[in-house]
Design a protein around this motif. Structure first.
Motif, mmCIF file in Angstrom:
data_model
loop_
_atom_site.group_PDB
_atom_site.id
_atom_site.type_symbol
_atom_site.label_atom_id
_atom_site.label_comp_id
_atom_site.label_asym_id
_atom_site.label_seq_id
_atom_site.Cartn_x
_atom_site.Cartn_y
_atom_site.Cartn_z
ATOM 1 N N ARG A 62 0.927 -1.431 -0.086
ATOM 2 C CA ARG A 62 0.008 -0.276 0.522
ATOM 3 C C ARG A 62 0.734 1.634 -0.439
ATOM 4 O O ARG A 62 1.661 1.611 1.320
ATOM 5 C CB ARG A 62 -0.699 -0.006 1.247
ATOM 6 N N GLY A 66 -2.863 5.720 -0.563
ATOM 7 C CA GLY A 66 -3.629 4.359 -0.653
ATOM 8 C C GLY A 66 -3.023 3.656 -1.534
ATOM 9 O O GLY A 66 -4.245 2.516 -2.569
ATOM 10 N N LYS A 67 -2.481 3.968 -2.854
ATOM 11 C CA LYS A 67 -2.117 3.269 -3.962
ATOM 12 C C LYS A 67 -2.256 1.600 -3.814
ATOM 13 O O LYS A 67 -0.596 1.364 -3.041
ATOM 14 C CB LYS A 67 -1.930 3.627 -5.303
#
Length: 215
Positions: A62, A66-67
């Motif tokens: 992560r 928040g990708k």
């Protein structure tokens, strides 16, 4: 930019005594960081369910914002993480954090920095070049990027591997690669790149410097 050379990573890892659970945790932690080039927090946020220890071996990281990205890991690293996850009943839960302290709480960034400093000091006699560097956890991330670049991996792949938001962030490693090339050239042609005695560059030196600027 301080980064670990392969022999320095090897010396640092070999300084870790793997006879106890905490030391095996430390070994797996730094092996994974070098393998993936992940940010410290990305590794500390890993849960048991984020690790695939069967082929294809990979971890789910992560990143910033928040990708989520998938990063491949070596079979040896997968085996280390499998052993770590099975060390105690607590970490068997899928949502459990993978890297915890003796109290079962998630390791902190400060803790990782402390551990790395300790093992770098222990490994320095075997790799004396570490004594001259200011190495920190992010240095392992830099090492991964530089080694991928030197292996011929393209910048787009390295950018995705490291989870950079833009390719421009990855391009900073091009400067590191250029410095490596300059050092190699200086070793091959030291008399050409030496400082001129009378304050003037020789025609040969001018040609070489001009070529370097165009790299």
């Amino acid at each position: 930019m301080a980064y670990f050379e392969p022999d320095e990573v090897d010396a640092m890892l070999k300084s870790i005594d793997r006879t106890t659970d905490s030391w095996r945790r430390d070994y797996a932690l730094f092996a994974l960081m070098f393998n993936t080039g992940a940010r410290v927090q990305e590794v500390l946020d890993l849960q048991v369910r984020d690790v695939r220890t069967e082929p294809p071996h990979q971890v789910r990281l992560r990143g910033k914002g928040g990708k989520i990205r998938l990063c491949p890991i070596w079979p040896h690293t997968a085996a280390l993480l499998r052993e770590l996850a099975q060390q105690s009943a607590q970490t068997i839960a899928p949502e459990a954090f993978l890297f915890t302290n003796r109290h079962g709480a998630k390791l902190t960034r400060f803790g990782v920095r402390y551990l790395l400093k300790k093992y770098v000091a222990a490994g320095t006699p075997a790799a004396n070049t570490m004594r001259e560097k200011r190495l920190h956890p992010h240095s392992l991330r830099h090492a991964t990027a530089v080694h991928l670049l030197k292996a011929g991996v393209d910048f787009a792949t390295i950018s995705q591997w490291l989870g950079h938001a833009t390719l421009n962030t990855t391009m900073v490693y091009a400067r590191v690669d250029l410095d490596i090339k300059r050092q190699a050239l200086a070793q091959v042609f030291p008399e050409v790149l030496a400082s001129p005695r009378a304050g003037h560059l020789s025609p040969a030196a001018v040609d070489v410097v001009d070529w370097l600027k165009r790299l």
